[in-house]
Every structure is written in C-alpha cells, then in structure tokens.
Design a protein around this motif. Structure first.
Motif, short mmCIF file in Angstrom:
data_model
loop_
_atom_site.label_atom_id
_atom_site.label_comp_id
_atom_site.label_asym_id
_atom_site.label_seq_id
_atom_site.Cartn_x
_atom_site.Cartn_y
_atom_site.Cartn_z
N PRO A 1 0.84 -1.21 0.00
CA PRO A 1 0.00 0.00 0.00
C PRO A 1 0.87 1.26 0.00
O PRO A 1 1.89 1.33 0.70
CB PRO A 1 -0.79 -0.12 1.31
CG PRO A 1 -0.77 -1.59 1.65
CD PRO A 1 0.53 -2.10 1.13
N GLU A 2 0.48 2.24 -0.81
CA GLU A 2 1.28 3.46 -0.93
C GLU A 2 1.06 4.43 0.23
O GLU A 2 1.91 5.25 0.54
CB GLU A 2 0.97 4.15 -2.25
CG GLU A 2 1.41 3.33 -3.45
CD GLU A 2 1.15 4.05 -4.76
OE1 GLU A 2 0.62 5.18 -4.71
OE2 GLU A 2 1.48 3.49 -5.83
N GLY A 3 -0.10 4.37 0.82
CA GLY A 3 -0.37 5.28 1.93
C GLY A 3 -1.52 4.76 2.75
O GLY A 3 -2.29 3.92 2.30
#
Length: 313
Positions: free
Chosen positions: A300-302
């Motif tokens: 997950p990027e954020g």
C-alpha cells in the motif's frame, strides 16, 4: 516425483489409497523410506507405497530401537515423507507408546501427520527388534484391547497387528494371537521373525482370508525371499524396513574414511549424486519457476484517511 506445492495433491485419504493398492492383484511392495529424500528416490524407482521403520527412525536419531522415540518424533518423519512423496505410507507404531489411551493418541497423531497405515506389536517395553532374542510379550487380551482402541480412534488408517509370538509360543500361539487381534478389529496381521518358508506357508494356511505382511530384513532370522516368493507363500505385503538406511550409512562411513585418508573427497566423486541429479529429484527448477510465477506483493502506498465522524449520516 514429488508434487510441487499444491500440484497433484491426492484427494482420497491416505488410508483409502493404501486399501486400494491392497485390493489389486499381486503383492504390495513397501521399501523402507525414513526421510523425505529416501521417499523421493523410492518413488522415482516406481514404488507406489512406502514403509517407515521405527528402527530406521531411531538409528537416524542416533538411538537404539528400544522404544525410546516419541509419537512427536515419528510424526516429524511422517510429515516429511508423506509430503515429499504423496504416497501412502505404512508406519511402525511399536507398542503404541503406552496403553489403550496412548494408542488412540498415536493413531490420531499419525493420521493427522499423513500416515496411511500403522502396525502395532504385542511386545512389552523395552521392546526389541523382532529378530533379537529375549523379547517379552504382552498378554494377548491386553494387546487385543490396544487393537480395539486403535480401531475406535482411526478414521481411515489401515490397522495391522504384529505378533512376535512365534519365537516363544510357537506357531499355535502366534496363530491364536493373530485370530484374537483380527476379532478385535485389525485389518491385517504381521507375523514377525518367521524363520523358514514352511513357517510362512503354515501361518498363511491357518489364517485364510486375512491379509498378511512379511518382513524381509537383512541380518535377521528370516532367509532371503523375493517379493514373488512371499506372494506365492500367501502374503499380501512385504517390507524391506532398514535396507535404505544400511546402504546410506555404509556409504557415509566410506566417505568419512576417504576424507580422513585422502585429505578430501576427490576419490569419492564418482560415488556421489551430482548436483543436477539432486535438483532433478527434488524438482528444484519447477519450484523455482513456481516462485517466479507468483503475483508480486503489492505494498500500500499510503494509509487511507479515516472519514470524519458522523459524515454521511
């Protein structure tokens, strides 16, 4: 060859697959395979079922075959052999590791580990190899109670009762015990340490309709017979329990002697399995390809933002 994780997993329970092999014409040949590698090599040679000897497992741990290993020890071996080969495996259950409740625990544990069949013997602890002297036998009714307990606990496990009585109680005693064990729920009988072809034939004649297991161990009391000869004498199964261990141990002994004598392994290379042969046996490149084909993990990027409390109400 071994299955590659998730591939060609057998659908039928191991015990059912063992029974199906016994239902076919001809004798079921069960070479001893006490490790995952031994299981792969035996399968590669065309065998369809395997045997796991308590003596081989004990010796592999550096221990004598005197009933010293535990249920958990044996289950560790069962898991590697069953997983590596996906073949039905007959396991030596010694004396059941105790009385009736212990036998039930053993049966459940062996089944959960992947065993297809087990044999249980009528010796008292400390038990011995069946081909040694001064074996002490359990009361036949106590042994029958263990067999009944095993039958009650099993789901699919094929149950073989072994009797060591021929040496001390003669053929009459061995046959009487075997009949009692069949009545208690055994699927088959293993008469241990018979010493002549006539003894094998007589036991089979006196146990009509019962599946019988023969033991072809080296350096014991039984003369050498072939699988075909055992079949002609009336036996449905034959084991070579410790043969693979004996050969492997002798080869390792010679290797270590060569290192000590020659200062290296250069004179033993022609006796070795090559790297290519090892990789083929364990299907190294197929596992490698499977690993490369798996979906790459997405990180997950954020962290998603939490909605304001009460929003949308």
């Amino acid at each position: 060859m071994p299955y590659v994780i998730g591939e060609d997993l057998p659908e039928a329970p191991a015990g059912a697959r063992f029974r199906a092999l016994l239902d076919r014409p001809g004798i079921l040949r069960l070479p001893g395979a006490h490790t995952g590698m031994a299981a792969l090599l035996a399968k590669g040679a065309g065998f369809e079922a395997l045997y796991m000897s308590g003596a081989a497992m004990s010796a592999n741990m550096g221990l004598p075959d005197l009933g010293m290993i535990t249920v958990d020890d044996v289950c560790w071996y069962i898991r590697q052999v069953a997983r590596a080969s996906a073949l039905p495996v007959l396991v030596d259950g010694d004396t059941g590791y105790g009385e009736a409740l212990n036998v039930m625990h053993m049966v459940r544990a062996f089944e959960e580990a992947g065993a297809a069949a087990v044999h249980l013997e009528d010796q008292l602890l400390p038990k011995k190899c069946g081909h040694l002297n001064d074996k002490k036998l359990a009361d036949p009714h106590d042994m029958a109670a263990k067999v009944a307990a095993a039958r009650k606990a099993r789901r699919h496990l094929y149950l073989i009762a072994r009797t060591d009585a021929a040496a001390s109680e003669g053929m009459d005693g061995a046959v009487a015990r075997a009949k009692l064990y069949i009545e208690a729920g055994a699927d088959a009988i293993f008469p241990e340490a018979l010493v002549t072809a006539e003894m094998f034939r007589e036991f089979a004649r006196r146990m009509p309709g019962v599946k019988l297991l023969a033991n072809m161990t080296e350096f014991g009391r039984t003369p050498f017979f072939t699988d075909r000869e055992f079949e002609e004498m009336g036996y449905a199964m034959v084991i070579w329990p410790v043969s693979a261990l004996r050969v492997a141990n002798k080869a390792m002994e010679e290797l270590y002697a060569a290192i000590g004598r020659d200062g290296g392994t250069h004179r033993m290379v022609d006796r070795m399995q090559t790297r290519a042969e090892l990789y083929e046996t364990i299907r190294y490149h197929e596992y490698e390809a499977l690993d490369a084909s798996l979906v790459r993990t997405v990180i997950p990027e954020g962290m998603p933002q939490r909605e304001a409390e009460g929003a949308g109400r």
